[in-house]
Design a protein around this motif. Structure first.
Motif: not given
Length: 456
Positions: A71-72, A244-249
């Protein structure tokens, strides 16, 4: 908020002629100001505060935390740290307002407990007139999202366990397709999923948390070994990668259904939302772990960070193989916790009430749970790519369940009593609605494009 528990006889709900419950009765001689739902709640097998804390950690620290380095890589180490904390605090705030609104509605209705979907139904009926038309569809809508989300988590868990086992088997025995390893998981998943009682699952959660602690220690050992210069990593990346980061976090942090279920089954539910209570303490630990693993995992592996960091550490080292075994076991236990919500909703509210032969209820429930296991297995076979599945489930379901619905519920519950000075609560909730809607739509769109790209 009072937290002493009064041991009462079981609450008996009136039934219709065909045996279906008509819901909780309202004590007519008690005002809503004097009525405390927590003191009147009776749970068949209540969990202690420690058992609840163990469940909270296990529900919140699953495969999602292992995806934080990946995610990062879609945010950068500076951006990722800041946004993880912001999203985590927003998620915690939304959980607080959700549980608070459910408590207020229980007081107004003079009932010991209302579910998430029932709270949305009652809230919409008491909210702005233009929203009241949504009340009739709110119960199946919320139940559907909750059941689908936790079903999606179980699908991800099947993929994760199979991937972990595959790496070990590839190293020592024979190279098989990951789908074959999924087939071998059916019986163990059926066994753990046949446990229907959260109190019985509590020792499993405690053992899993110990394994997680050891596993994180070993992973951090590999991460801190020969760290490259931080200058080789990006502090910020293009905003186009943030969905993608938002969804994973969101996927990693939120477990709305399980958190509500463990609060419902507590012996002293008032302790859950205290300032130094279970939810705040548990989320502080969870957020610390997520930022720690995300920051240093990205520092170590950069853009090569995979959907689970256990896939990055060396396959041939014994400690790394131990980690994969530990996380496979803890995820197997988490499968029962996350799947509890799906079975609790679908079986408890929609299927069991239609079965006339009550003598075989337990058998039919086991068959129903077996069907759920087989369906998660089928979906995992269809989409065995872990990272794209994480982002899709997180963006689509949790932006709605974790952000939009709690904000909408508080708007409705506070409608007749005002929103405070300068209508501050209304403004905050409208901002949450916009953030959740934007993040959900964009994140879902990007995740679907990634899935299409993977299969092309």
């Amino acid at each position: 908020m009072q937290t002493d528990t009064i041991k009462t006889v079981a609450i008996i709900y009136p039934t219709t002629t065909n045996g279906e419950s008509t819901g909780p009765t309202k004590p007519s001689n008690v005002s809503s100001d004097d009525y405390d739902p927590h003191l009147n709640r009776n749970v068949k097998n209540p969990t202690t505060n420690w058992q609840t804390f163990a469940h909270f950690l296990k529900a919140s620290v699953g495969t999602g935390v292992l995806a934080m380095p990946s995610a990062f890589s879609h945010a950068g180490y500076a951006n990722g740290t800041i946004l993880t904390l912001i999203i985590g605090l927003l998620a915690l705030y939304c959980l607080h307002i959700l549980i608070s609104c459910m408590y207020i509605l229980c007081k107004r209705q003079k009932v010991p407990y209302v579910s998430f979907s029932e709270a949305m139904n009652l809230g919409l009926k008491q909210g702005p007139p233009w929203l009241r038309c949504l009340a009739p569809i709110s119960i199946p809508f919320v139940d559907g999202f909750l059941a689908f989300y936790h079903f999606g988590i179980c699908c991800v868990y099947v993929v994760f366990i199979a991937e972990s086992i595959k790496q070990l088997v590839d190293e020592y025995l024979v190279v098989w397709d990951v789908r074959l390893h999924m087939c071998l998981l059916i019986v163990p998943l059926l066994l753990i999923y046949s446990i229907k009682n959260l109190q019985v699952l509590a020792p499993f959660s405690s053992a899993a948390n110990l394994l997680l602690l050891v596993g994180f220690g070993i992973i951090l050992y590999y991460i801190f070994e020969d760290l490259p210069p931080l200058s080789e990593r990006d502090a910020f990346v293009s905003y186009t990668e943030l969905p993608t980061f938002f969804g994973t976090v969101l996927f990693a942090l939120e477990a709305v259904g399980v958190i509500l279920a463990i609060e419902e089954n507590m012996d002293t539910p008032g302790d859950f939302v205290k300032p130094c209570g279970i939810m705040n303490g548990g989320m502080s630990i969870v957020l610390g772990l997520y930022v720690l693993l995300g920051f240093f995992g990205y520092w170590k592996y950069g853009d090569e960070a995979l959907g689970s960091i256990t896939l990055n550490i060396p396959q041939w080292d014994i400690p790394a193989q131990v980690v994969k075994i530990f996380f496979a076991i803890t995820t197997w236990i988490s499968y029962a916790l996350q799947g509890y919500v799906t079975a609790h909703i679908l079986w408890g509210k929609y299927v069991s009430t239609r079965i006339k032969n009550t003598k075989r209820h337990s058998l039919y429930e086991l068959i129903f749970r077996a069907i759920i296991v087989l369906l998660t297995f089928a979906c995992a076979i269809a989409i065995p790519d872990l990272s794209v599945f994480l982002s899709l489930v997180g963006s689509f379901c949790l932006s709605i369940l974790g952000l939009i619905f709690p904000a909408l519920l508080q708007i409705c519950v506070q409608y007749e009593h005002g929103y405070g000075p300068l209508r501050i609560k209304l403004i905050i909730n409208i901002l949450l609605l916009c953030f959740g809607a934007f993040g959900g739509v964009v994140g879902t769109y990007v995740s679907i494009l990634e899935i299409i790209a993977v299969y092309k």
